[in-house]
Structure formats: C-alpha cells, structure tokens
Design a protein around this motif. Structure first.
Motif, short mmCIF file in Angstrom:
data_model
loop_
_atom_site.label_atom_id
_atom_site.label_comp_id
_atom_site.label_asym_id
_atom_site.label_seq_id
_atom_site.Cartn_x
_atom_site.Cartn_y
_atom_site.Cartn_z
N ASP A 1 0.84 -1.20 0.00
CA ASP A 1 0.00 0.00 0.00
C ASP A 1 0.87 1.25 0.00
OD1 ASP A 1 0.84 -0.76 2.59
OD2 ASP A 1 -0.63 0.61 3.49
N LEU A 2 1.97 1.19 0.79
CA LEU A 2 2.88 2.33 0.88
C LEU A 2 3.61 2.54 -0.44
CD1 LEU A 2 4.39 4.30 2.99
CD2 LEU A 2 6.19 2.61 2.82
N PHE A 3 4.16 1.45 -0.97
CA PHE A 3 4.96 1.55 -2.18
C PHE A 3 4.13 2.06 -3.35
CE2 PHE A 3 6.89 -0.16 -6.04
CZ PHE A 3 8.20 0.23 -5.87
N TRP A 4 3.03 1.39 -3.62
CA TRP A 4 2.22 1.77 -4.78
C TRP A 4 1.44 3.05 -4.51
CZ3 TRP A 4 3.79 -0.28 -9.06
CH2 TRP A 4 4.45 -1.52 -9.02
N GLY A 5 1.11 3.26 -3.25
CA GLY A 5 0.43 4.51 -2.89
C GLY A 5 1.32 5.70 -3.18
N LEU A 6 2.59 5.55 -2.89
CA LEU A 6 3.54 6.63 -3.15
C LEU A 6 3.68 6.87 -4.64
CD1 LEU A 6 5.60 8.68 -2.24
CD2 LEU A 6 7.30 6.88 -2.16
N ILE A 7 3.76 5.75 -5.40
CA ILE A 7 3.91 5.90 -6.85
C ILE A 7 2.68 6.61 -7.44
CG2 ILE A 7 3.93 4.57 -9.00
CD1 ILE A 7 5.88 2.69 -7.66
N ALA A 8 1.51 6.21 -6.98
CA ALA A 8 0.30 6.87 -7.48
C ALA A 8 0.29 8.34 -7.06
CB ALA A 8 -0.93 6.15 -6.96
N SER A 9 0.72 8.59 -5.83
CA SER A 9 0.66 9.97 -5.37
C SER A 9 1.71 10.85 -6.03
CB SER A 9 0.75 10.06 -3.85
OG SER A 9 2.04 9.74 -3.44
N MET A 10 2.77 10.22 -6.56
CA MET A 10 3.74 11.00 -7.34
C MET A 10 3.03 11.65 -8.52
SD MET A 10 6.87 8.49 -7.99
CE MET A 10 7.89 7.85 -6.72
N TRP A 11 2.23 10.82 -9.19
CA TRP A 11 1.56 11.33 -10.37
C TRP A 11 0.53 12.38 -9.97
CZ3 TRP A 11 -3.37 11.52 -12.44
CH2 TRP A 11 -3.41 11.94 -13.79
N ILE A 12 -0.22 12.05 -8.91
CA ILE A 12 -1.23 13.00 -8.45
C ILE A 12 -0.56 14.32 -8.03
CG2 ILE A 12 -2.99 13.42 -6.67
CD1 ILE A 12 -3.51 10.38 -6.71
N GLY A 13 0.58 14.18 -7.36
CA GLY A 13 1.31 15.37 -6.93
C GLY A 13 1.75 16.23 -8.11
N ASN A 14 2.19 15.57 -9.16
CA ASN A 14 2.60 16.31 -10.36
C ASN A 14 1.41 17.01 -11.00
OD1 ASN A 14 5.44 16.19 -11.16
ND2 ASN A 14 5.15 14.01 -10.80
N ALA A 15 0.28 16.30 -11.03
CA ALA A 15 -0.92 16.91 -11.61
C ALA A 15 -1.32 18.12 -10.78
CB ALA A 15 -2.05 15.88 -11.66
N MET A 16 -1.24 17.98 -9.47
CA MET A 16 -1.60 19.10 -8.60
C MET A 16 -0.68 20.29 -8.82
SD MET A 16 -2.58 17.66 -4.90
CE MET A 16 -4.04 16.68 -4.61
N LEU A 17 0.60 20.00 -9.06
CA LEU A 17 1.56 21.09 -9.30
C LEU A 17 1.14 21.93 -10.49
CD1 LEU A 17 5.26 19.93 -8.93
CD2 LEU A 17 4.12 21.84 -7.84
N VAL A 18 0.71 21.25 -11.56
CA VAL A 18 0.30 21.98 -12.76
C VAL A 18 -0.95 22.79 -12.46
CG1 VAL A 18 -0.49 21.75 -15.12
CG2 VAL A 18 1.34 20.30 -14.28
N ILE A 19 -1.93 22.13 -11.82
CA ILE A 19 -3.20 22.81 -11.53
C ILE A 19 -2.94 24.02 -10.64
CG2 ILE A 19 -5.44 22.54 -10.41
CD1 ILE A 19 -5.23 19.51 -11.18
#
Lengths: 508, 333
Positions: free
Chosen positions: A358-376
């Motif tokens: 959950d931690l490993f894949w959660g972090l990977i998913a949140s990397m992408w979400i974090g990048n999307a948030m940066l743009v927004i």
C-alpha cells in the motif's frame, strides 16, 4: 505481469486518492511551492524543516506529504530561477540561463508555463517507468561501480563545455575554477582537510546553495544596482509582458525538447550517483547541439527551459526507484525521505514493496497526483508570480537579499555561509563584467568532488591499474561517447572555416 | 506537596545561608533543581535531521519533554563528523537547558582520530546516561565463497590484499570495526571509503566490494532479503533480529566488541541536582517497553548506565579505538 501492475496501480490509487492522503499531497505540494519560491531554500532545507511535522502522521500520509514538499520546492526553485535568476537548487541553475533571459524579454509567463507542462509530462513518464520497470532498473543501476561513475562524469563535464556561449577558453577556465572550489573540504579517502583554512564550517566543503546564491542571485543584484541612472532597465515591469501562456509555436518548439529531456532525466535519475543536476545540464547540452540555431541558447530560447525542467523532474521521479527498491538514498533529500520512513518504523529496502505494497504503490500513485496538482496549482499562479515582478526593484531586492540570507543560513545554521555567499556574489559580479558564464563553474563544482572520489576509488579497487576504465564495458562506452562528443565539438568549427574559405574563393 | 517543599526549602536555605552554614552556591543548586526547567530545553544533535542519531534523539526528546513539562527542541548541528555540534554543546551555558546526544562517534572516535578537536570528551562534559546502542553486522556480497567468519578469514588469507571492504568514510566506526577484525584475524582486506552508509551499502550490494561491517539499521533489510550474507555481529551477544548469526567473539575472536552507543551529555558544570533529575527521567524513558519497541524498529536497543559507568566506558573506548586508529594510521585534519 501486466495484470499485476494494473492491480498494483489500482491499489496505489485507491490508497492515494483517499481524501486524507489527497489532502496531505495537496498540503505538501502547496507548502513546497511556497517555500521553494523563497530564494535559497531548496528541497533539502524544506524537507528537513518540515520533517518533524510528519512525525505524527501515518507512514503513507507522511511519505506522500514529504514527496509533495519535494516536488513543490523543486518547482518553486525553478520559478525563482526564471523570475529573478535565483536557482533554488542545483538543477535549476540551467533553467536560469534561458528562463531568466525570457523573463527579461517579458516572456516569464511562457517560461513558467512550459516548465510546469514539461515537468508534468516528465513526471507522468517517470511514474509509469517506476511502476513498470522499477525493480529491474534498480538492478542495472547497481552494476555502476566507481569506474562507470567516473567515466559518466567525464562525459557530463565535456558536454558542459557546449553550455556556454562565450569562448571555449573562458569555459574551460570556469570549469577548472569550479573543480578547485569543489575541492574545499574533507578528502573522503584520507580524511584530510583541504583549503579549509582551519574553519570547521568548511570541513564539509562549500554548500551548493552558498555558491549558487552568490554567483547568481547576489551577483545579479549587484549588477542591477551598479548604474544609478539606469533605473528603468532593471524593472522587468518596463518590459512589455507578452502573454502569460506559451504560444502554439512555443509548444511546437518545446515538444521535442520535453521528450528528449524526459528520456535523459530517466536515465540519469535511475543511477544512485547520477541525479537531477547532471540530467538538467545534459538535456540542455543535447538541445543546444541539436538546434539549428544554437546561438539563441542563453538568450531566451524556450527549449533551454523545457529540456532541463523535464529532465530534472523525470530524474527526481526515477530517483525513487533506487530509494524505494534498494533503500539507497539518492542525495540529501532522498536520505531525508528514507529517514522519515525509518521514523515511521519502516526499514527501507527491497522488502518494502512486498511487506507494505500500500505504501509503495500509494507513493507511486501519489507522485503522479502530486505532479498533476503542481500543474493545476501553478498555471493559475503564473499570473501572480508575474505580478510580483511589478514590485519596484528598490523594494524587491532588499526582500530577496533577506530571504537569501535566511535560506543560506538555514542549510547548516552557520553564519560563515552568509559571508561566503557575499564573497561569491562579488566574484560573480566580476565574472559578469568579464563575460564569464558561471554555469560551467557550478557544474564542475557539483561534479568535481564526485569525479575525484570515484577516480580514486576506482584506482584503489584496481590497485592502481588505470586500464580499468577501458576494460569495463559500461565505462568504456561512456569514454567512447566522450571522444565522439569532443570530435563533434571540434569538427563543426573546422567545417565552418572551410565553408567560409569556399565562400571567399567563390567571390574571388 | 511540591509547593510546600519548595517553600520549606527556600526558608531553610535562607536561614542556613544567613547563618553561613552552607555556601550560597549550594542553595542556588537546590533551587535550580526545584524550578528546572524554566524554559524549553535544547537538545543538540551533531548530525543532520533524518539520520539514525537524529531519529533516536527525536524519539527520546518527545518523551523527555512530556516528563519535564517543557518542550525539548532538537537542534541539528551537523558537519565535520559531528564535531561542530558537539563543540557548540561543550561551550553552552551549563544550566541544563542545553544537552547533547553524544555517540561513540562524537565522544570517542572523533577526539581520537582528528588531529584537532575543540572539545575534550572527558573534561568538557557531564555524562548523564546512555539510552541506546546499535550493533554492527559483518555482511558479504552473496558471490563471495564463504558462509561464515572462519571461511571468510581463510579466503582472505589465501589471497592477501585482494579483497576489499567498504566503509561509511575514513575514521567511521564501520572502518574501525573492520580494521580491528583485520588485526585480530591477521587479514589484509583493503579499505575503500564511501560517503556514508547508503553508498557503502550500494557498493556491497553491487559487488563492487566483497565485505562491509555495516551499521545494523543500514544492512539488516538487505540481509533479511537475502541480498547480503550476514556472517557475524560485532556485539558481545547475538542480535534478536538475527538469532542464527553468531558474534565475532564466539567465532574465534574472544573479546571482540564494536557497537555504537548513544547517550545524553550536559556541558561541564551543569548543577548536580539537574543531572540527577535528567538521569532519572532518561533512564525511565529508555527502559520503558514502548521506547524499547521504537528503538528496535530502528535497529537499536535500550541501554542505560550511570554517569560513572559512562565515563569509564568512554575512557576505555578512547584507549581501545585510539590504538586501532594509531595502528591503522588514521589522522583526520
């Protein structure tokens, strides 16, 4: 295998998009951006300062928030690089060159926007790479020993020679000076201090922030203030701001640069000794080499912003590969993130993936979400940052200097660092007058100590046999590439002279 | 109750001072012990945030703050092998509001290995108590043909000067542990210094070097995953995390012991009653089962002692490591 990855990513996204984790991710990105735009406060300082905030969160929340802070600061660092020529961290030194030039031409908006877009694209690719081939890639990265790192860095340093638009001799001088500045501190092999003049504050060498803030930020302010009569030119406000968003032509120009930057960043990012700085410099060098009009670089070419920013971000993303799968940190920020995991009672290493999916894949998913948030978050902020430039310079520069001093001090809590920044500021001003580019100096400063360390380590392991650099295949490949690079650099100047000669004879 | 005692103390103290029975400083000390701490306590950690020393310090600092009724703030003053922060602590006002988390590195190895350190670990500090210790684990790259220490020593001796070991840096405990083993077993394994535990671990994982006497928290995950082969622990007892791995001592080198201890120090001259109070609180914290569990997650275990024992330990280790440092020719300038 594929279904595995899909189910893993599904687990990741289901972890990351829980409202509370989305909230942590958002807070991390927001705080990171806000801190990152403060000059001198880069990812290391920001993560170190905010680390205690996450002690009371659960492991997934803590690491998601810290990663958000990391991306945020990195992007914030690029923002100041473009707006006021202040690189927040080593990778944004490259962004300064064309980003600040664009800002001076009133094109800060497109520069900031392309940095965000390029970063997002690179972040997306990086996330996919981590998910698909993370663990096998990490195995390849382990094959890199001292000889490989040394040859890789020789290549990067030679590539740096094309960075400067001044003369070759000046560039080489700056590289040598950078290598010398990089020597300051304790020698890894013998433990002896070099050029520290008995100051314990210099025992660990000069910090990047000190050198960069001095050479870029402080020197820029000095040069802006030198001419009292010329008040008009230093207010970027007086430049007509031509649009906030990139034009269709900008996008078309940047497209290839973003793709190549992403690939270069992914390569260097995966290596534990590579990293965002080499990626950004290399991506810039490649774009300049490929461009039909390389003379535009350094004068506000949008590709000079798009390529390093993409490379930087994809490197950061891929840096998580070795950090998470092997527990080997990738520089100071990653070491802090690992520390945060340890505080949560999770020993980073190969078993994180199996024990805490959950931690490993959660972090990977949140990397992408974090990048999307940066743009927004950042695209609308572009307008706000531009407005910041309308603050009259007589108010802006004291504020920048105060923040710079705070930022420099916060790295090691040493007042010596502030004096050293002033020293490098004066030096930077002299360089500016002499028309010497500080960027190659910075790259040599960052790479020099690593190069020396790996050279000596390689020779130590080979018991002094220098053929180790050409008998190890990966190392040999880098050296061959370096030789080709050198040849390419020399041949065009020959060709040009011949063409000139041919043209002259035609006239005759 | 407490207030009554305090009033009684003040009254009695004033009377005694007035009568010239005890010197005024004795009175001042008693009153310090009763009011301490009057403001947040600064805990200097001579290493950067997020490192293993910092983690232990923060875990303890939080609990100590609760017990003292004042916040204990961790102040990271990293750099120069921990000597910068330790020097600051040595020169701080000795009123109990500045403490430092000292370790084998700051209070034994640095003073012994550096040509010049601006503090004296014995004369400039009041030891309070140890709180934890971290073992060292000898690991091999799985490609090395040796399954235990005996086979490894035989292998090293059959090809003298051919094998390499990684360390976290020149003068680090990871180097000294291996140098001690080199000496004890008559081996000649060559030292390759790396910049920290992470890069040293990577070098062992990638087979760039054959061996690493690594800090437990840094190498344990790889040993558990089967990526590095653990062959011996440097402590006098086996580690609960790896019950099947023998100690170096029981593998044929009796008396061999290398571990990293972490403990609290106050600047010299800190009032006795304050030290006693801190010792009581810290011993209770370090020995609590919750803290023990937290330490264990970080590869450490609880370890407490008295100031006198701590001073004796420091002196004997200064002697022990001093000899290794001298024999190995390590001088940090």
């Amino acid at each position: 295998m594929e279904t595995d990855i899909i189910s893993n990513l599904a687990l990741g996204f289901s972890t990351a998009v829980s409202p509370i984790n989305l909230f942590y991710c958002f807070i991390g990105v927001l705080v990171g951006t806000l801190i990152g735009v403060l000059p001198g406060i880069g990812p290391v300082a920001a993560v170190a300062m905010l680390l205690p905030l996450t002690f009371n969160l659960d492991a997934v929340g803590a690491i998601i928030m810290l990663s958000g802070i990391y991306y945020g600061t990195q992007y914030g660092g690029s923002t100041t690089a473009i707006l006021v020529n202040l690189p927040g961290e080593s990778a944004s030194v490259v962004t300064c060159m064309d980003g600040y030039a664009m800002a001076r031409q009133g094109r800060a908006g497109p520069a900031l926007a392309i940095a965000a877009i390029g970063s997002f694209f690179a972040g997306t690719v990086g996330t996919i790479l981590v998910a698909l081939v993370g663990p096998p890639l990490a195995e390849i990265a382990l094959k890199f020993g001292a000889p490989e790192y040394f040859s890789l860095m020789v290549m990067a340093l030679i590539a740096a020679a094309v960075l400067a638009h001044g003369g070759m001799l000046k560039t080489i001088c700056m590289i040598v000076l950078g290598l010398l500045v990089g020597i300051v501190g304790t020698d890894v092999n013998s433990g002896m201090s070099r050029f520290t003049f008995g100051a314990s504050g210099l025992a660990d060498g000069l910090s990047f922030v000190v050198v960069a803030m001095g050479l870029f930020g402080f020197a820029e302010i000095l040069s802006n203030l030198q001419d009292k009569a010329d008040t008009a030119s230093r207010d970027i406000l007086n430049q007509k701001i031509t649009g906030l968003m990139p034009t269709a032509k900008d996008m078309k120009d940047s497209f290839g640069a973003i793709l190549r930057g992403t690939a270069i960043g992914a390569f260097f990012g995966t290596l534990p000794g590579g990293g965002p700085t080499i990626s950004a410099f290399s991506a810039y060098a490649v774009e300049k080499k490929l461009a039909k009009n390389p003379e535009n670089f350094g004068k506000g070419d949008i590709r000079g912003v798009a390529a390093p920013e993409s490379a930087n971000n994809s490197a950061v993303q891929c840096a998580f590969i070795t950090t998470l799968t092997l527990g080997i940190p990738h520089g100071a920020t990653m070491a802090l993130l690992l520390g945060a995991l340890t505080i949560q009672g999770i020993a980073p290493g190969p078993q994180v993936m199996t024990q805490r999916p959950d931690l490993f894949w959660g972090l990977i998913a949140s990397m992408w979400i974090g990048n999307a948030m940066l743009v927004i978050l950042n695209l609308p902020l572009v307008g706000l940052w531009i407005k910041l430039l309308k603050v009259p310079y007589r108010f802006l520069y004291p504020a920048i200097m105060v923040f710079m001093a705070i930022g420099v001090y916060s790295v090691n809590n040493l007042d010596l660092d502030i004096y050293m920044t002033i020293l490098f500021g004066v030096l930077g001003y002299i360089f500016m007058k002499l028309k010497c580019e500080p960027a190659p100096l910075i790259l040599a400063f960052v790479l020099g100590p690593l190069m020396e360390e790996n050279l000596r380590r390689a020779l130590l392991i080979s018991r002094g046999d220098p053929t180790v650099f050409i008998t190890r295949p990966i190392s040999a490949a880098f050296l061959v590439a370096t030789a080709l690079l050198l040849a390419f650099m020399i041949v065009p100047s020959f060709r040009k002279k011949r063409e000139e000669a041919v043209a002259e004879s035609a006239v005759l | 109750m407490r207030i009554n005692n305090k009033i009684a103390g003040v009254v009695a103290g004033s009377l005694l001072v007035a009568a010239g029975v005890i010197p005024a400083s004795g009175f001042a000390q008693t009153s310090i012990a009763q009011t301490y701490p009057t403001k947040p306590v600064r805990l200097i950690v001579a290493f950067p945030a997020g490192g293993s020393t910092d983690i232990i310090a923060r875990l303890v600092a939080q609990r100590l703050g609760e017990k003292l009724g004042q916040q204990v703030i961790v102040d990271n003053r990293g750099g120069a092998g921990g000597t910068i922060g330790t020097e600051i602590a040595a020169k701080a006002t000795p009123d109990g509001h500045t403490l430092t988390m000292g370790t084998t590195s700051t209070h034994v190895i640095a003073p012994a290995a550096y040509a010049k350190v601006n503090y004296d670990p014995v004369k400039d500090f009041e030891p309070i108590t140890l709180v934890a210790s971290t073992p060292y684990l000898l690991v091999l790259h799985p490609g090395v043909k040796a399954n235990n220490l005996k086979e490894f020593v035989a292998l090293a001796k059959s090809q003298p000067g051919k094998l390499n070991y990684a360390s976290a840096g020149t003068g680090s405990t990871t180097q000294l542990a291996m140098e001690m083993l080199n000496r004890a077993a008559g081996m000649d394994i060559v030292h390759i210094p790396y910049g920290g535990n992470g890069p040293a671990g990577a070098a062992a994982l990638g087979g760039q070097v054959q061996a690493l006497f690594g800090s437990m928290p840094a190498v344990l995950p790889h040993a558990q995953a089967g990526r590095l082969r653990p062959i011996a622990v440097g402590t006098s007892k086996r580690s609960p995390a790896l019950p099947n791995v023998p100690t170096v001592a029981e593998s044929g080198y009796p008396g061999f012991e290398v571990s990293l201890w972490l403990g609290f120090f106050a600047p010299k001259g800190t009032p006795k009653p304050v030290l006693t109070r801190l010792q009581t609180e810290l011993t209770a914290i370090a020995n609590s089962p919750e803290m023990g569990a937290q330490f264990e997650k970080n590869g450490a275990s609880s370890l407490t002692n008295t100031p006198a024992e701590m001073m004796a330990l420091m002196k004997s280790e200064l002697d022990k490591y001093g000899k290794v440092i001298k024999a190995a020719g390590i001088v940090l300038k």
